[in-house]
Enzyme design. Structure first.
Site, PDB file in Angstrom:
ATOM      1  N   GLU A   4      -9.226 -13.650  -1.220  1.00 13.97           N
ATOM      2  CA  GLU A   4      -8.429 -13.976  -0.026  1.00 13.97           C
ATOM      3  C   GLU A   4      -9.066 -15.163   0.686  1.00 13.97           C
ATOM      4  O   GLU A   4     -10.271 -15.180   0.944  1.00 13.97           O
ATOM      5  CB  GLU A   4      -8.343 -12.758   0.902  1.00 13.97           C
ATOM      6  CG  GLU A   4      -7.495 -13.042   2.140  1.00 13.97           C
ATOM      7  CD  GLU A   4      -7.039 -11.784   2.845  1.00 13.97           C
ATOM      8  OE1 GLU A   4      -6.625 -10.825   2.155  1.00 13.97           O
ATOM      9  OE2 GLU A   4      -7.093 -11.755   4.085  1.00 13.97           O
ATOM     10  N   ASP A  16      -5.665 -14.227   9.327  1.00 11.43           N
ATOM     11  CA  ASP A  16      -4.574 -14.116   8.347  1.00 11.43           C
ATOM     12  C   ASP A  16      -3.374 -14.996   8.666  1.00 11.43           C
ATOM     13  O   ASP A  16      -2.228 -14.575   8.523  1.00 11.43           O
ATOM     14  CB  ASP A  16      -4.088 -12.654   8.244  1.00 11.43           C
ATOM     15  CG  ASP A  16      -5.116 -11.720   7.622  1.00 11.43           C
ATOM     16  OD1 ASP A  16      -5.969 -12.195   6.870  1.00 11.43           O
ATOM     17  OD2 ASP A  16      -5.049 -10.505   7.895  1.00 11.43           O
ATOM     18  N   HIS A  76       0.869  -1.185   0.000  1.00 12.28           N
ATOM     19  CA  HIS A  76       0.000   0.000   0.000  1.00 12.28           C
ATOM     20  C   HIS A  76       0.906   1.234   0.000  1.00 12.28           C
ATOM     21  O   HIS A  76       2.000   1.204   0.579  1.00 12.28           O
ATOM     22  CB  HIS A  76      -0.840   0.125   1.274  1.00 12.28           C
ATOM     23  CG  HIS A  76      -1.763  -1.006   1.593  1.00 12.28           C
ATOM     24  ND1 HIS A  76      -1.349  -2.156   2.188  1.00 12.28           N
ATOM     25  CD2 HIS A  76      -3.106  -1.126   1.449  1.00 12.28           C
ATOM     26  CE1 HIS A  76      -2.388  -2.951   2.382  1.00 12.28           C
ATOM     27  NE2 HIS A  76      -3.474  -2.350   1.942  1.00 12.28           N
ATOM     28  N   HIS A 117     -11.023 -14.383   3.775  1.00 15.18           N
ATOM     29  CA  HIS A 117     -12.245 -13.620   3.489  1.00 15.18           C
ATOM     30  C   HIS A 117     -13.333 -14.559   2.972  1.00 15.18           C
ATOM     31  O   HIS A 117     -14.518 -14.381   3.257  1.00 15.18           O
ATOM     32  CB  HIS A 117     -11.981 -12.524   2.460  1.00 15.18           C
ATOM     33  CG  HIS A 117     -10.991 -11.497   2.905  1.00 15.18           C
ATOM     34  ND1 HIS A 117     -10.631 -10.421   2.127  1.00 15.18           N
ATOM     35  CD2 HIS A 117     -10.284 -11.377   4.050  1.00 15.18           C
ATOM     36  CE1 HIS A 117      -9.744  -9.683   2.769  1.00 15.18           C
ATOM     37  NE2 HIS A 117      -9.503 -10.258   3.949  1.00 15.18           N
ATOM     38  N   GLU A 156     -11.047  -6.812  -4.148  1.00 17.70           N
ATOM     39  CA  GLU A 156     -10.836  -7.887  -3.163  1.00 17.70           C
ATOM     40  C   GLU A 156     -12.062  -8.024  -2.273  1.00 17.70           C
ATOM     41  O   GLU A 156     -12.290  -7.188  -1.400  1.00 17.70           O
ATOM     42  CB  GLU A 156      -9.579  -7.576  -2.330  1.00 17.70           C
ATOM     43  CG  GLU A 156      -9.232  -8.693  -1.366  1.00 17.70           C
ATOM     44  CD  GLU A 156      -7.930  -8.433  -0.621  1.00 17.70           C
ATOM     45  OE1 GLU A 156      -6.988  -7.879  -1.210  1.00 17.70           O
ATOM     46  OE2 GLU A 156      -7.869  -8.794   0.573  1.00 17.70           O
ATOM     47  N   ASP A 204     -10.643 -12.574  10.822  1.00 17.84           N
ATOM     48  CA  ASP A 204      -9.669 -12.560   9.734  1.00 17.84           C
ATOM     49  C   ASP A 204      -8.289 -12.672  10.393  1.00 17.84           C
ATOM     50  O   ASP A 204      -7.588 -11.689  10.566  1.00 17.84           O
ATOM     51  CB  ASP A 204      -9.815 -11.231   8.979  1.00 17.84           C
ATOM     52  CG  ASP A 204      -9.051 -11.207   7.666  1.00 17.84           C
ATOM     53  OD1 ASP A 204      -8.694 -12.281   7.169  1.00 17.84           O
ATOM     54  OD2 ASP A 204      -8.836 -10.104   7.146  1.00 17.84           O
ATOM     55  N   ASP A 214      -0.765 -12.539   2.152  1.00 19.76           N
ATOM     56  CA  ASP A 214      -1.397 -11.543   3.034  1.00 19.76           C
ATOM     57  C   ASP A 214      -1.548 -12.214   4.405  1.00 19.76           C
ATOM     58  O   ASP A 214      -2.643 -12.537   4.841  1.00 19.76           O
ATOM     59  CB  ASP A 214      -2.753 -11.130   2.442  1.00 19.76           C
ATOM     60  CG  ASP A 214      -3.291  -9.872   3.095  1.00 19.76           C
ATOM     61  OD1 ASP A 214      -2.737  -9.461   4.125  1.00 19.76           O
ATOM     62  OD2 ASP A 214      -4.273  -9.305   2.573  1.00 19.76           O
ATOM     63  N   ASP A 217      -5.051 -13.799  -2.328  1.00 16.55           N
ATOM     64  CA  ASP A 217      -4.328 -13.499  -1.096  1.00 16.55           C
ATOM     65  C   ASP A 217      -4.328 -14.772  -0.271  1.00 16.55           C
ATOM     66  O   ASP A 217      -5.360 -15.195   0.258  1.00 16.55           O
ATOM     67  CB  ASP A 217      -4.986 -12.342  -0.327  1.00 16.55           C
ATOM     68  CG  ASP A 217      -4.476 -10.986  -0.789  1.00 16.55           C
ATOM     69  OD1 ASP A 217      -3.686 -10.940  -1.752  1.00 16.55           O
ATOM     70  OD2 ASP A 217      -4.850  -9.972  -0.171  1.00 16.55           O
ATOM     71  N   ASP A 257       2.348   1.956   3.347  1.00 10.84           N
ATOM     72  CA  ASP A 257       3.311   0.975   3.878  1.00 10.84           C
ATOM     73  C   ASP A 257       4.725   1.425   3.571  1.00 10.84           C
ATOM     74  O   ASP A 257       5.651   1.195   4.352  1.00 10.84           O
ATOM     75  CB  ASP A 257       3.171  -0.407   3.214  1.00 10.84           C
ATOM     76  CG  ASP A 257       1.805  -1.005   3.369  1.00 10.84           C
ATOM     77  OD1 ASP A 257       1.121  -0.673   4.350  1.00 10.84           O
ATOM     78  OD2 ASP A 257       1.426  -1.816   2.499  1.00 10.84           O
TER      79      ASP A 257
HETATM   80  C1  XLS Z   1      -7.663  -6.884   4.629  1.00  9.68           C
HETATM   81  C2  XLS Z   1      -7.213  -7.043   3.261  1.00  9.68           C
HETATM   82  C3  XLS Z   1      -6.068  -6.126   2.842  1.00  9.68           C
HETATM   83  C4  XLS Z   1      -5.944  -6.072   1.354  1.00  9.68           C
HETATM   84  C5  XLS Z   1      -5.140  -4.919   0.837  1.00  9.68           C
HETATM   85  O1  XLS Z   1      -8.396  -7.688   5.172  1.00  9.68           O
HETATM   86  O2  XLS Z   1      -6.862  -8.372   3.050  1.00  9.68           O
HETATM   87  O3  XLS Z   1      -4.887  -6.537   3.458  1.00  9.68           O
HETATM   88  O4  XLS Z   1      -5.391  -7.246   0.850  1.00  9.68           O
HETATM   89  O5  XLS Z   1      -5.671  -3.699   1.175  1.00  9.68           O
HETATM   90 NI    NI Z   2      -5.891  -9.157   1.388  1.00 11.76          NI
HETATM   91 NI    NI Z   3      -7.624 -10.048   5.070  1.00 13.83          NI
END
Ligand code: XLS
Ligand code: NI
Ligand code: NI
Length: 446
Positions: free
Chosen positions: A272, A313, A105, A275, A236, A311, A343, A300, A108
């Protein structure tokens, strides 16, 4: 190879296969040059490391402070000095991990300034520096994106904000980040609508917000063409978090939205894993939907924890879960511009700097192993054959007539009565198919 931050990992991580020793930082399955279905494994998986969770996040959560050993995040540094140190750490990591791509991003990579112009100058300086590092290391950009969710100005959304000045601010950020992505020769550009949703319907007009979002995405697509960016635009999906309800709920919702606003040729999806499960589906479902409907773009990679609904991750670690999804991907022809972006977040107790290597190596080997299973599923043909058999009747005169629109409801009904149709139910053979997939998972050699 520069060693500054990851001195406990002096050498690049290499493929060692079964000979990898206990505790050795090596790939046991991921072998970039191995041929899989006519492509190098590296070109199939197109692995990317994400900047945000891996280099920006100190290991804090809503109850506690950062726990990670990340000297580049130490407070009391000049923000641009800190951004340069972070970039050095990131590229040292990419190079040592030996993966081809990264994602980031805007915020970032460069600190936000006191104005849009200042933020822009900060990002330009850091993008110049990134370009030099990409040139030197050969690491490429899978996608760029703008963070339109962290700053308080976006609390009520970016494109869907009730204030058009916020919309304009978001437009400035996306325009700049899209151009930065273009400059770095990014393969895709992602829009994740983290706050494009609502907290309560009591203050929300759903149709107005959808129209705003579509307008925003139209402007982005127009600008992409104007500047000659040939990468793919990706949305996304995510059903909720941080908002109570997010408009890009899942692939089907995104697809319907794109169709409704005439944008379906401009955007694909970045799916993702976590998600997908948050939306009450499986990752397999989301991938199958996207591939079947021509909107599959990128992934992702991560996973949730079945014990809670968040989430989380986490790094992927289940070949059983990923293999059927990889099968749909390779069946659909594999990635074009997309890839597997990690991600992923370490757990808060994984404080050591080299835990970042363990997380990625395990996840990458899991994907590599799932890819080999997918290849074996294609060669085996059982699943494809079962699907063919299941729909074979649609090749009959009746099936063809129905689908090409040669009958209306009444004539079809009359035919059913006249021919005394009495179709018999047929077994779906689910358990048998599950056994076949397990057989392939268990017998595919690495
Ligand atoms: C958040 C998202 C984010 C996107 C990018 O849940 O996964 O990380 O991938 O903005
Ligand atoms: Ni993501
Ligand atoms: Ni996410």
């Amino acid at each position: 190879m520069m060693t500054q931050f990851f001195d406990t990992v002096p050498e690049p991580v290499a493929f060692a296969g079964r000979s990898a020793g206990l505790g050795q930082l090596a790939y046991r399955v991921y072998n970039p040059d191995r041929q899989v279905l006519g492509r190098r494994m590296e070109d199939h998986l197109r692995i990317a490391v994400c900047y945000w969770h891996s280099f920006n996040w100190p290991g804090s959560d809503i109850f506690g402070h950062g726990t990670f050993d990340r000297p580049w995040l130490a407070p009391d540094q000049d923000p641009m000095d800190a951004a340069r140190a972070k970039q050095d750490a990131a590229f040292e990591f990419f190079e040592k991990l030996g993966t081809p791509f990264f994602c980031f991003h805007d915020v970032d990579m460069a600190p936000e300034g006191g104005s849009l112009a200042e933020s822009r100058a900060n990002l330009d300086a850091m993008v110049d520096r990134a370009a030099a590092k990409m040139e030197a290391t050969g690491v490429r950009l899978l996608w760029g994106t703008a963070n339109l969710f962290s700053h308080p100005r976006y609390a009520a959304g970016a494109a869907t904000n009730p204030d058009p000045e916020v919309f304009a601010h978001a437009a400035a950020q996306v325009r700049h980040m899209l151009e930065a992505t273009h400059r770095l020769d990014g393969a895709n550009y992602v829009l994740w609508g983290g706050r494009e949703g609502y907290e309560t319907l009591l203050n929300t007009r759903l149709r107005q917000e959808a129209d705003q979002l579509a307008r925003f995405l139209t402007l982005v697509a127009e600008h992409k063409h104007k500047i000659g960016f040939t990468g793919t635009l990706l949305l996304e999906p995510k059903p909720q978090e941080p908002t109570k309800h997010q408009y890009d709920y899942d692939c089907a919702a995104v697809h319907g939205f794109l169709e409704r606003y005439g944008l379906v040729d401009e955007f694909k999806v970045n799916i993702e894993v976590n998600h997908a499960t948050l939306s009450g589906h499986s990752f397999h479902h989301e991938v199958a939907y996207a591939v079947d409907n021509g909107i599959f773009g990128s992934v992702d990679a991560n996973r949730g924890d079945p014990q809670n609904g968040w989430d989380t991750d986490q790094f992927p670690n289940s070949v059983d879960e990923l293999s059927p999804a990889l099968y749909e991907i390779v069946r659909g022809g594999g990635f074009s511009t997309g890839g597997f972006n990690f991600d992923t977040k370490l757990r808060r107790q994984s404080m050591a700097r080299d835990d970042l290597f363990w997380g990625h190596i395990g996840g990458i080997d899991t994907l590599a192993r799932s890819l080999l299973v997918a290849e074996a599923m294609v060669a085996d043909g059982t699943v494809e054959h079962a699907r063919e058999q299941r729909y074979a009747q649609w090749g009959s005169d009746l099936g063809v007539d129905i689908m090409k629109g040669g009958v209306d409801l009444a004539s079809l009904a009359d035919k059913a009565v006249a021919d005394r149709l009495s179709p018999l139910p047929v077994s779906g053979r689910q358990e048998r198919l599950e056994n076949e997939v397990n057989r392939i998972i268990w017998t595919t050699p690495s």
